[in-house]
Design an enzyme around this catalytic site. Structure first.
Site, PDB file in Angstrom:
ATOM      1  N   LYS A 213     -17.762 -16.437   3.135  1.00 54.70           N
ATOM      2  CA  LYS A 213     -19.216 -16.300   3.266  1.00 54.70           C
ATOM      3  C   LYS A 213     -19.942 -15.903   1.992  1.00 54.70           C
ATOM      4  CE  LYS A 213     -19.134 -14.908   8.102  1.00 54.70           C
ATOM      5  NZ  LYS A 213     -19.233 -13.701   8.917  1.00 54.70           N
TER       6      LYS A 213
ATOM      7  N   GLY B 199      -7.672  -7.566  -0.922  1.00 57.43           N
ATOM      8  CA  GLY B 199      -7.770  -8.377   0.288  1.00 57.43           C
ATOM      9  C   GLY B 199      -6.964  -9.657   0.195  1.00 57.43           C
TER      10      GLY B 199
ATOM     11  N   ARG C 254       0.822  -1.218   0.000  1.00 56.12           N
ATOM     12  CA  ARG C 254       0.000   0.000   0.000  1.00 56.12           C
ATOM     13  C   ARG C 254       0.856   1.267   0.000  1.00 56.12           C
ATOM     14  NH1 ARG C 254      -5.163  -1.401   3.938  1.00 56.12           N
ATOM     15  NH2 ARG C 254      -6.539  -2.072   2.245  1.00 56.12           N
TER      16      ARG C 254
ATOM     17  N   GLY D 263     -12.383  -4.363   1.656  1.00 54.63           N
ATOM     18  CA  GLY D 263     -13.794  -4.001   1.743  1.00 54.63           C
ATOM     19  C   GLY D 263     -14.197  -2.992   0.682  1.00 54.63           C
TER      20      GLY D 263
HETATM   21  C1  3PG Z   1      -8.658  -1.676   5.066  1.00 51.70           C
HETATM   22  O1  3PG Z   1      -7.572  -2.096   5.466  1.00 51.70           O
HETATM   23  O2  3PG Z   1      -9.575  -2.412   4.677  1.00 51.70           O
HETATM   24  C2  3PG Z   1      -8.850  -0.188   4.985  1.00 51.70           C
HETATM   25  O3  3PG Z   1      -7.685   0.482   5.295  1.00 51.70           O
HETATM   26  C3  3PG Z   1     -10.005   0.258   5.849  1.00 51.70           C
HETATM   27  O4  3PG Z   1      -9.780  -0.069   7.187  1.00 51.70           O
HETATM   28  P1  3PG Z   1     -11.023  -0.308   8.147  1.00 51.70           P
HETATM   29  O5  3PG Z   1     -11.701  -1.575   7.672  1.00 51.70           O
HETATM   30  O6  3PG Z   1     -10.483  -0.400   9.534  1.00 51.70           O
HETATM   31  O7  3PG Z   1     -11.949   0.878   7.963  1.00 51.70           O
END
Ligand code: 3PG
Ligand code: MG
Length: 417
Positions: free
Chosen positions: A206, A374, A40, A397
């Site tokens: 899920k 992810g 990142r 997310g």
């Molecule tokens: C992540 O790592 O998914 C983002 O940086 C957002 O973080 P968070 O889910 O704690 O809001």
């Protein structure tokens, strides 16, 4: 509509307040916090280099972890400033606070080409509340706002949304960074009218996490390949036995509906035809969260559609791998989100690795391959293939919500061209 980007702006001498997603995995080693994966940070370097070259005075803000509004020392961004300096090969100043007079003075004193990173914006509870006063304090640091934090764009927080709205009202430009622009291009435009065959590979635990993505992609995909624990909920929907596999019995109806929709639309919807299974045996120990710890014993191939009562499915099996590889080979566009099994354990990583290799292979023949962030990006990096796909999202997310077709607050807050 296309978004304004840093390329469209005259940033020379201006204070550019840029939101980045430096929420990187960290680990304590010998009393120090060490960064485990710098992806990142690396992905923001093109925007930073552009700002530096154009003589901007750059102020970076970011969050790390979930400190819940408290100054949790293990979640300080200081180690990130050090790593960033190393990666940029130039000094990066760090300020141990996020708002206030001293921060403002430090920002004001920056010279053209300087870079300053502020402390974890989530040390303030006002950040996640998208508090107006807090946003106004952040806005005092900026002549221009840039958002390069796609990974945090699904959050309507002060640093991702509130501050941008305030600056816009004041007539200050709010623009996308180059990473944000790339994310929107690949997860958005490229998947708008994907070259066919368009193959979607979905995994993860899920059905409930992915159902909205499945429904949306059923409108466009030629084939959907399912792996991970969510496959077991689909297997239940087809009347098979899943033994002790992770599944969501209350989502069986949802799974059935997705299968019917796929059929009606003529979308190939493939589920594993075999699995790697193991027998979970209670150890009598509890984990940190107080849950019983199981040992996964006797990993083996299960070639039947039903999984034995005492066993748990943990990866797709070799026949499924061959089947999925065949479909991947024929794809012109691929979207992959979610691992095929419990890949963190090497005994259950073969399926995910095989998919990673197949996706890398088809990229070489000119297909567009997009990894939805992810765990799938983690998996592709573990296989050493991070650079062998067309695009790997930095969002977890955020990429999922974006693929669902939802408007992300952090994207909405950026001005259109
Ligand atoms: C992540 O790592 O998914 C983002 O940086 C957002 O973080 P968070 O889910 O704690 O809001
Ligand atoms: Mg998250």
């Amino acid at each position: 509509m296309a978004k304004l980007t840093v390329n469209d702006l005259d940033v020379r001498g201006k204070r550019v307040l840029m939101r980045v997603d430096y929420n990187v995995p960290m680990e304590e080693k010998e009393g120090r916090m060490v960064i485990n994966d710098t992806t990142r940070i690396k992905e923001t370097l093109p925007t930073l280099k552009l700002l530096i070259d154009k003589g901007a005075r750059t102020i970076l803000m970011a969050h790390l972890g979930r400190p819940d509004g408290k100054k949790e020392p293990s979640m300080s961004l200081r180690p990130v400033a050090e790593k960033l300096a190393e990666m940029l090969n130039r000094p990066v100043a760090f300020f141990p606070d996020t708002i206030g007079e001293n921060v403002e003075k430090t920002a004001e004193a920056l010279k053209a080409g300087d870079v300053l990173l502020l402390e974890n914006v989530r040390y303030y509870p006002e950040e996640e509340k998208n508090d107006a006063e807090f946003s106004a304090k952040l806005a005092r640091l900026a002549d221009i706002y840039v958002n390069d934090a796609f990974g945090a764009a699904h959050r309507a927080h002060a640093s991702t949304a509130g501050v941008a709205e305030i600056l816009k009202r004041k007539g200050a430009p709010t623009a996308a960074g180059l990473l944000m622009q790339r994310e929107l291009k690949f997860l958005g435009e490229e998947l708008e009218k994907p070259a066919s065959p368009f193959v979607v590979i979905l995994g993860g635990a899920k059905v409930s996490d992915k159902i909205l993505v499945i429904e949306r992609l059923l409108e466009k995909a030629d084939a959907i390949l399912i792996g991970g624990a969510m496959a077991y909920t689909f297997k239940l929907a087809l009347g098979y036995k899943v033994g002790k596999s992770l599944s969501e019995p209350d989502k069986v109806e949802t799974a059935k509906q997705a299968l019917e929709k796929a059929k009606a639309k003529g979308v190939k919807f493939l589920l594993p035809v075999d699995n790697i299974i193991a027998t979970p045996v209670a150890t009598g120990k509890l984990n940190k969260k107080g849950k019983p710890v199981f040992e996964l014993q006797n990993p083996r191939i299960n070639s039947a559609q039903d999984i034995p009562e005492d066993a748990e499915g943990l990866d797709i099996g070799p026949k499924t791998v061959e089947l999925y590889k065949e479909v991947i080979r024929g794809a012109k566009t691929i979207l992959w989100n979610g691992p095929m099994g419990m890949f963190e354990d090497s005994r259950f990583a073969a399926g995910t690795n095989a998919v990673a290799h197949a996706v890398a292979e088809v990229t070489k023949s000119g297909s567009v391959t997009i990894i939805g962030g992810g765990d799938s990006v983690k998996a592709i990096n573990m296989a050493g293939l991070g650079n062998s796909v067309t695009f790997a999202s930095t969002g977890g997310g955020a990429s999922l919500e974006f693929l669902e077709g939802r408007a992300l607050p952090g994207v909405a807050a950026i001005s259109d061209k």
